[in-house]
Scaffold this motif. Structure first.
Motif: not given
Length: 382
Positions: A155, A177-180, A159, A171, A278, A161-162
């Protein structure tokens, strides 16, 4: 050094996928750094292209020297910001482990040849190297690095997203926690990569006579540093002028990242690494003025170096070599060495593509050239 509230702390690490006893002498991120340094993939970086292929000269950067320079820059920034410099260094040293031979040209060749099977991404390949391909330890595959190092490795550019391919599969069993955003330490390693690229590519481009000092006089930051050297020292041998200029460019870029990041951190006031993850934007960054200067430097290097006719000839050959190797092995897995062939199975299937991807990405420039000759030249014994 007392760490900042937003720094990663070794004592609160989320640990490793496979539990291990702690070391009495080293912290977890120190162990990660040491495992990277002792890995086979790290040693191979000595013979992998940065811009110039290995045989073109002894003074040009390789993936290994680039990684060492990134680590030095990253540690300096991390210490200035009171971050964990062991984690930062581990990430800086590991960030290029998944690169194939011949740099970005090799990546393009592999991506094209394996397009039907997800292509090739060096960041995902780096994760495969440290979680699967390094076969050194009795208790696990890969290096069994800490969660924080793995998170930062995948990362560091922001982040995701897909996620796809191996990143998505990994994952699913070990969520990252790839979205952060990643930690500030990982963000530092990413910007240190940019700083190292620009400074050493300017240096190597000048050394290789792809452009001259007069060509860089109008570049932001670079031109001002060159003018300062000439004012302070007058006429110098070109090699000294080049070095004095590049070291000043490095200093300007590093200082800007530290100052801008301090301002952002003061404004956001994160009280933990989770607050960094975050945050609404990256906490480590160049100032707007230096970000624009970096874009101009990158554009200059793209037109004057990466697309110079001499470099184009090499990259064109490199793309063809890696694409040809991938195609040959994918269509006939019996050509793979004994330790790889059984894993590949039948030609033109997902398992074959994964095997070919791993095999070629692990090659050095020299080995890839030799393997291509063995497979295409009847006068060379296989």
């Amino acid at each position: 050094m007392e760490l900042a509230p937003y720094a990663v702390r070794a004592e609160t690490s989320r640990g490793r996928l496979v539990s291990e006893p702690s070391s009495g002498m080293r912290g977890p991120f120190q162990r990660d750094r040491d495992r990277v340094i002792h890995s086979t993939a790290f040693r191979k970086l000595q013979y992998k292209t940065q811009v110039f292929v290995n045989h073109e000269g002894d003074f040009y950067r390789t993936r290994l020297t680039h990684s060492l320079e990134v680590a030095q820059i990253a540690r300096a920034i991390a210490r200035a910001l009171r971050l964990d410099d062991d984690l930062t260094e581990a990430l800086a040293l590991a960030h290029d482990l998944g690169h194939p031979p011949f740099g970005h040209a090799g990546e393009t060749g592999l991506n094209t040849a394996l397009a039907a099977f997800g292509g090739f991404d060096h960041n995902a390949q780096s994760l495969r190297v440290v979680t699967v391909l390094e076969a050194r330890y009795a208790g696990f595959d890969g290096l069994n690095l800490t969660w924080e190092t793995l998170e930062g490795l995948v990362k560091h550019n922001g982040p995701i997203a897909t996620p796809a391919g191996y990143l998505a599969a990994y994952d699913a069993i070990h969520p990252l926690d790839l979205h952060t955003f990643a930690s500030a330490e990982a963000q530092v390693a990413a910007l240190a990569d940019d700083i190292a690229y620009h400074s050493h590519d300017l240096d190597d481009g000048l050394r290789a006579n792809l452009f001259s000092l007069s060509d860089i006089e109008s570049l932001p930051v670079v031109g001002a540093c060159l003018a300062e050297v000439r004012t302070l020292y007058g006429p110098l041998p070109e090699s000294r002028t080049r070095h004095e200029t590049i070291r000043r460019v490095l200093d300007r870029l590093i200082r800007d990242v530290v100052e801008e990041s301090r301002a952002r951190l003061a404004r956001m006031d994160p009280d933990s690494v989770e607050a960094v993850r975050h945050a609404p934007e990256a906490v480590i960054a160049f100032s707007p003025a230096l970000a624009e200067a970096n874009r101009e430097i990158k554009a200059f290097l793209f037109s004057h170096m990466y697309r110079h006719w001499r470099v184009n000839r090499t990259t064109a050959k490199a793309r063809k070599v890696t694409a040809a190797l991938a195609t040959l092995f994918l269509e006939d897995t019996s050509l793979l060495p004994d330790e790889w062939g059984p894993r590949a199975g039948a030609p033109n299937c997902a398992a074959a593509a994964e095997t070919v991807r791993d095999y070629i990405a692990g090659m050095t420039d020299r080995y890839a050239r030799d393997e291509f000759r063995r497979l295409t030249d009847l006068g060379v014994q296989g």
